[in-house]
Design a protein around this motif. Structure first.
Motif, PDB file in Angstrom:
ATOM      1  N   GLY A   1       0.791  -1.227   0.000  1.00 15.73           N
ATOM      2  CA  GLY A   1       0.000   0.000   0.000  1.00 15.73           C
ATOM      3  C   GLY A   1       0.818   1.269   0.000  1.00 15.73           C
ATOM      4  N   LYS A   2       2.138   1.139  -0.139  1.00 15.50           N
ATOM      5  CA  LYS A   2       3.008   2.314  -0.117  1.00 15.50           C
ATOM      6  C   LYS A   2       3.593   2.564  -1.505  1.00 15.50           C
ATOM      7  N   ARG A   3       4.463   3.538  -1.581  1.00 18.57           N
ATOM      8  CA  ARG A   3       5.041   3.942  -2.861  1.00 18.57           C
ATOM      9  C   ARG A   3       6.559   4.011  -2.753  1.00 18.57           C
ATOM     10  N   VAL A   4       7.224   3.463  -3.767  1.00 24.87           N
ATOM     11  CA  VAL A   4       8.673   3.617  -3.877  1.00 24.87           C
ATOM     12  C   VAL A   4       8.950   4.486  -5.101  1.00 24.87           C
ATOM     13  N   LYS A   5      10.015   5.238  -5.060  1.00 29.38           N
ATOM     14  CA  LYS A   5      10.303   6.149  -6.168  1.00 29.38           C
ATOM     15  C   LYS A   5      10.798   5.416  -7.402  1.00 29.38           C
ATOM     16  N   ARG A   6      11.608   4.384  -7.154  1.00 33.19           N
ATOM     17  CA  ARG A   6      12.244   3.709  -8.285  1.00 33.19           C
ATOM     18  C   ARG A   6      12.104   2.197  -8.170  1.00 33.19           C
ATOM     19  N   LEU A   7      12.003   1.535  -9.323  1.00 35.21           N
ATOM     20  CA  LEU A   7      11.939   0.077  -9.362  1.00 35.21           C
ATOM     21  C   LEU A   7      13.191  -0.530  -8.739  1.00 35.21           C
ATOM     22  N   ALA A   8      14.297   0.199  -8.820  1.00 36.55           N
ATOM     23  CA  ALA A   8      15.569  -0.285  -8.278  1.00 36.55           C
ATOM     24  C   ALA A   8      15.461  -0.634  -6.791  1.00 36.55           C
ATOM     25  N   GLU A   9      14.547   0.012  -6.075  1.00 45.51           N
ATOM     26  CA  GLU A   9      14.390  -0.247  -4.649  1.00 45.51           C
ATOM     27  C   GLU A   9      13.820  -1.634  -4.373  1.00 45.51           C
ATOM     28  N   LEU A  10      13.268  -2.277  -5.412  1.00 47.01           N
ATOM     29  CA  LEU A  10      12.712  -3.621  -5.251  1.00 47.01           C
ATOM     30  C   LEU A  10      13.609  -4.681  -5.873  1.00 47.01           C
ATOM     31  N   ARG A  11      14.819  -4.317  -6.208  1.00 45.78           N
ATOM     32  CA  ARG A  11      15.735  -5.240  -6.867  1.00 45.78           C
ATOM     33  C   ARG A  11      16.054  -6.456  -6.005  1.00 45.78           C
ATOM     34  N   GLY A  12      16.107  -6.271  -4.688  1.00 47.53           N
ATOM     35  CA  GLY A  12      16.474  -7.373  -3.801  1.00 47.53           C
ATOM     36  C   GLY A  12      15.344  -8.356  -3.533  1.00 47.53           C
ATOM     37  N   GLU A  13      14.151  -8.082  -4.049  1.00 47.84           N
ATOM     38  CA  GLU A  13      13.011  -8.974  -3.835  1.00 47.84           C
ATOM     39  C   GLU A  13      13.063 -10.159  -4.796  1.00 47.84           C
ATOM     40  N   ARG A  14      12.417 -11.258  -4.416  1.00 48.38           N
ATOM     41  CA  ARG A  14      12.227 -12.376  -5.342  1.00 48.38           C
ATOM     42  C   ARG A  14      10.952 -12.122  -6.126  1.00 48.38           C
ATOM     43  N   TRP A  15      11.012 -12.394  -7.432  1.00 50.59           N
ATOM     44  CA  TRP A  15       9.869 -12.147  -8.305  1.00 50.59           C
ATOM     45  C   TRP A  15       9.272 -13.473  -8.785  1.00 50.59           C
ATOM     46  N   ILE A  16       7.975 -13.472  -8.959  1.00 56.62           N
ATOM     47  CA  ILE A  16       7.258 -14.656  -9.421  1.00 56.62           C
ATOM     48  C   ILE A  16       6.579 -14.318 -10.746  1.00 56.62           C
ATOM     49  N   ALA A  17       6.811 -15.153 -11.763  1.00 61.68           N
ATOM     50  CA  ALA A  17       6.256 -14.865 -13.088  1.00 61.68           C
ATOM     51  C   ALA A  17       6.148 -16.149 -13.893  1.00 61.68           C
ATOM     52  N   PHE A  18       5.487 -16.051 -15.052  1.00 53.25           N
ATOM     53  CA  PHE A  18       5.377 -17.195 -15.943  1.00 53.25           C
ATOM     54  C   PHE A  18       6.733 -17.527 -16.556  1.00 53.25           C
ATOM     55  N   PRO A  19       7.013 -18.794 -16.813  1.00 58.47           N
ATOM     56  CA  PRO A  19       8.228 -19.147 -17.563  1.00 58.47           C
ATOM     57  C   PRO A  19       8.074 -18.697 -19.005  1.00 58.47           C
TER      58      PRO A  19
ATOM     59  N   LEU B   1      20.061  -2.027 -14.356  1.00 57.96           N
ATOM     60  CA  LEU B   1      20.223  -2.889 -13.186  1.00 57.96           C
ATOM     61  C   LEU B   1      20.546  -4.308 -13.628  1.00 57.96           C
ATOM     62  N   GLY B   2      21.131  -5.065 -12.753  1.00 61.93           N
ATOM     63  CA  GLY B   2      21.528  -6.429 -13.089  1.00 61.93           C
ATOM     64  C   GLY B   2      20.409  -7.422 -12.905  1.00 61.93           C
ATOM     65  N   GLU B   3      20.777  -8.687 -12.877  1.00 63.18           N
ATOM     66  CA  GLU B   3      19.795  -9.769 -12.781  1.00 63.18           C
ATOM     67  C   GLU B   3      19.115  -9.766 -11.424  1.00 63.18           C
ATOM     68  N   VAL B   4      17.825 -10.160 -11.437  1.00 65.30           N
ATOM     69  CA  VAL B   4      17.068 -10.259 -10.193  1.00 65.30           C
ATOM     70  C   VAL B   4      16.687 -11.715  -9.954  1.00 65.30           C
ATOM     71  N   ALA B   5      16.397 -12.043  -8.706  1.00 59.77           N
ATOM     72  CA  ALA B   5      15.984 -13.409  -8.374  1.00 59.77           C
ATOM     73  C   ALA B   5      14.525 -13.603  -8.757  1.00 59.77           C
ATOM     74  N   TRP B   6      14.222 -14.726  -9.395  1.00 65.31           N
ATOM     75  CA  TRP B   6      12.831 -14.964  -9.795  1.00 65.31           C
ATOM     76  C   TRP B   6      12.516 -16.445  -9.765  1.00 65.31           C
ATOM     77  N   THR B   7      11.224 -16.727  -9.675  1.00 62.79           N
ATOM     78  CA  THR B   7      10.719 -18.092  -9.678  1.00 62.79           C
ATOM     79  C   THR B   7       9.675 -18.223 -10.784  1.00 62.79           C
ATOM     80  N   ALA B   8       9.844 -19.223 -11.642  1.00 60.40           N
ATOM     81  CA  ALA B   8       8.894 -19.447 -12.733  1.00 60.40           C
ATOM     82  C   ALA B   8       7.733 -20.296 -12.219  1.00 60.40           C
ATOM     83  N   VAL B   9       6.513 -19.804 -12.397  1.00 61.36           N
ATOM     84  CA  VAL B   9       5.308 -20.517 -11.967  1.00 61.36           C
ATOM     85  C   VAL B   9       4.302 -20.478 -13.110  1.00 61.36           C
TER      86      VAL B   9
END
Length: 324
Positions: free
Chosen positions: A177-195, A217-225
């Motif tokens: 429910g909050k706001r971050v200025k840049r996507l870069a601030e979420l770089r350390g999160e794991r992402w979930i997406a389609f393969p 930015l470099g590679e981010v951690a992600w999980t294919a679902v």
């Protein structure tokens, strides 16, 4: 060369052999074999060959495929056009949609259409975006609903909605429910997406990665679902973030099961496109279904509002990226 012979040829190809084609067409195997033999005799070439006990297209068969598909579809158009002269308010209509578009909005469309057109038989098929286009080209579906425009000259594509994508998280996430200025601030999160898959146009992990790359930015951690429902459940349980259209998570947002994170420099859309065969016949029933879909997607949606906010000066220089 008649349409029945070409349809038999296409069925043998799609079903993987004479036996399966005979079962599908409710004919005997000798009748199917004889139909193919007569077609090969007429063309003067073999259309199939046996390789390791399996029926495969010959080079001539591969060349014939697109022409046969167009011819069979045109014959179906002619038949439907003649029938439409006497049955303007009835008949079958087949709709093919990308799986993740078979949601509450589509259910509303189908209910409204069925109520307004009780004599029309409406069939629904789900597929990937590429498969939706194939079904339309082959005449196996009348109308398609998929992600992004298909460049094939055989298809007519119409944009019905360009839906902004949002970052979604668990309701107890620190940024919920909050706001971050840049996507870069979420770089350390794991992402979930389609393969990444051929023909899939939903948001894949490669698309999320691309958004970070465009910002240096470099590679981010992600999980294919490979399931939208599973993605939402994992996000809800706190296993990562996802990038989704608001309509994909409307019910969960309303129920408080998911939350969003506003990202100042994120500008990504996903186009939803209506597909029909260019120059193909559309019955009165099919045209009414097209109008119903257009009307529903154009209407304001309380659960999935369009982003009508004016961009601030800081955002004017940010190009919106459509994920393809």
């Amino acid at each position: 060369m008649d349409s029945d012979a070409l349809n038999t040829f296409l069925t043998v190809h799609r079903k993987g052999g004479i036996s399966n084609a005979a079962k599908f067409l409710h004919r005997s195997q000798p009748a199917i074999s004889r139909r193919i033999a007569l077609l090969e005799q007429e063309l003067g070439v073999a259309l199939f060959e046996r390789v390791a006990g399996r029926t495969r297209l010959s080079d001539a068969g591969r060349v014939l495929i697109p022409y046969a598909e167009r011819a069979v579809a045109a014959a179906q158009d002619a038949e439907q056009a003649i029938r439409a002269l006497t049955r303007q308010n009835a008949g079958p209509v087949s709709l093919a949609v990308t799986g993740t578009l078979a949601d509450g909005r589509l259910s509303t469309i189908m209910k409204r259409f069925a109520k307004e057109n009780p004599a029309v038989t409406l069939a629904l098929r789900t597929a990937t975006s590429a498969e939706v286009s194939d079904l339309i080209q082959r005449g196996e579906a009348t109308i398609g609903l998929r992600y992004n425009t298909d460049r094939s000259g055989d298809l007519a594509c119409e944009l019905v909605l360009s839906e902004p994508l949002q970052v979604v998280c668990a309701p107890d996430h620190p940024w919920a429910g909050k706001r971050v200025k840049r996507l870069a601030e979420l770089r350390g999160e794991r992402w979930i997406a389609f393969p990444a898959m051929r023909g899939r146009r939903e948001v894949a992990a490669a698309h999320v990665f691309a958004l970070f790359l465009t910002q240096g930015l470099g590679e981010v951690a992600w999980t294919a679902v490979d399931s939208l429902t599973a993605q939402k459940r994992l996000v809800e349980a706190g296993f990562g973030l996802a990038l989704l259209a608001r309509s994909h998570m409307a019910e969960e947002l309303q129920a408080g099961l998911l939350a969003t994170i506003a990202v100042g420099d994120l500008a990504a859309d996903q186009d939803i496109v209506l597909v029909t065969r260019r120059g193909g016949f559309l019955s009165a029933a099919a045209q009414r279904l097209l109008e119903t879909i257009r009307r529903d997607y154009a209407a304001p949606d309380v659960l999935a509002p369009r982003d009508t906010r004016k961009r601030s000066p800081a955002r004017k220089g940010i190009a919106r990226r459509r994920l393809a």
